[in-house]
Design an enzyme around this catalytic site. Structure first.
Site, PDB file in Angstrom:
ATOM      1  N   TYR A 118      -1.899   0.444  10.723  1.00 53.66           N
ATOM      2  CA  TYR A 118      -1.947  -0.057   9.346  1.00 53.66           C
ATOM      3  C   TYR A 118      -0.668   0.295   8.591  1.00 53.66           C
ATOM      4  O   TYR A 118      -0.110  -0.545   7.878  1.00 53.66           O
ATOM      5  CB  TYR A 118      -3.181   0.519   8.644  1.00 53.66           C
TER       6      TYR A 118
ATOM      7  N   SER B 195       0.858  -1.193   0.000  1.00 53.22           N
ATOM      8  CA  SER B 195       0.000   0.000   0.000  1.00 53.22           C
ATOM      9  C   SER B 195       0.888   1.235   0.000  1.00 53.22           C
ATOM     10  O   SER B 195       2.049   1.178   0.438  1.00 53.22           O
ATOM     11  CB  SER B 195      -0.854   0.004   1.266  1.00 53.22           C
TER      12      SER B 195
HETATM   13  C1  8X3 Z   1      -5.012   1.664   1.387  1.00 55.18           C
HETATM   14  C2  8X3 Z   1      -4.453   3.008   1.196  1.00 55.18           C
HETATM   15  O1  8X3 Z   1      -4.648   5.423   2.031  1.00 55.18           O
HETATM   16  O2  8X3 Z   1      -6.153   3.822   3.017  1.00 55.18           O
HETATM   17  O3  8X3 Z   1      -4.040   0.665   1.435  1.00 55.18           O
HETATM   18  O4  8X3 Z   1      -3.850   3.797   3.609  1.00 55.18           O
HETATM   19  S1  8X3 Z   1      -4.799   4.041   2.525  1.00 55.18           S
END
Ligand code: 8X3
Length: 265
Positions: free
Chosen positions: A164, A151
């Site tokens: 994340y 990502s």
């Molecule tokens: C998803 C991109 O911008 O939500 O992997 O982190 S974001």
């Protein structure tokens, strides 16, 4: 999308249909979004695809559509992943480590450690489990490719995203490390790093079913990416000649110049 090299599929065949040989692929997280679209894109390129995910009904329908194989699999469970490896058998050409996700958007000060644990388990440890289990088959196939779905969150930091972004930085680092460790072997390692992709589930899951919060992520953005945009790129990576390693591919919608710089109408 057609392969530019008509001999491409014939390298180290596993299955045969008449006189035609088929390359093989495993896609984790294949029940929806980028995973399901990738399974379709690889099948369209002629791959025999193993669709792996927890939700059996979804992957069984997808496998029927693609004439592939459905394997109910939780990538965070070593036993479950061992069953996937047993189903795949001795050789494999392509592994797409797509299973992943974001849970929560709280600042570090308030974040729930359980959310962080789940993110590390699925985005990092799950990738480790599946990679370890399928590496022998990728080696034996003689022309292996691992595509890790990372990502833009694996490149930057943003407020509320630390759990994340830390996990997706993990995906990026594991990809880079594998490329170093496996050099000299017939296995390519790619990481694809999407930015804003609107799928049915990513943001809804992140906000624990809160549709209004999920919709706000994409509010006013004319054309966020869709799952098929990423799937096509993965299929392109997979159909390069064997000596061509696409190390990393960052893909964002035109409206997203940077994580915080999104044009909204
Ligand atoms: C998803 C991109 O911008 O939500 O992997 O982190 S974001």
């Amino acid at each position: 999308m057609a392969s530019h090299d008509p001999t491409h599929y014939a390298i180290r065949p596993r299955g045969r249909i008449g006189r035609v040989t088929r390359r093989t692929a495993v896609v984790t997280g294949a029940s929806s979004g980028i995973g399901a679209a990738t399974a379709r894109a690889l099948a369209a390129e002629g791959y025999a695809v193993w669709c792996a995910a927890r939700r059996s009904d979804r992957i069984e329908a997808l496998a029927r559509e693609l004439e592939g194989t459905a394997v109910t699999c939780d990538v965070t469970s070593a036993e479950s992943v061992a069953e996937l490896a047993a189903s795949v058998g001795d050789t494999l050409n392509v592994l797409v480590n797509n299973a992943g996700g974001a849970f929560g958007m709280d600042p570090v000060a308030d974040a729930d450690p359980e959310d962080w644990r789940r993110m590390f388990e699925v985005n990092v440890l799950g990738l480790l489990n599946v990679t370890q289990a399928l590496l022998p088959a990728l080696r034996a196939g003689g022309d292996g490719l691992i595509v890790n779905v990372g990502s833009t969150a694996g490149r930057i930091a943003y407020e509320g995203g630390a759990g994340y972004t830390a996990a997706k930085h993990g995906t990026q680092v594991v990809s880079e490390t594998l490329r170093l460790e496996l050099v000299g072997e017939p296995i390519r390692i790619s990481e694809i790093a999407p930015g804003m992709v609107r799928t049915d589930e990513f943001s809804v899951v992140r906000f624990d079913g809160d549709r209004a919060k999920a919709d706000a992520v994409y509010a006013g953005v004319a054309e966020p990416l869709v799952a098929e945009d990423i799937a096509e790129a993965i299929a392109w990576i997979a159909t390069r000649p064997s000596h061509v390693n696409i190390d990393e591919l960052v893909i964002k919608p035109r409206a997203q110049a940077a994580q915080h710089k999104v044009h909204r109408e």
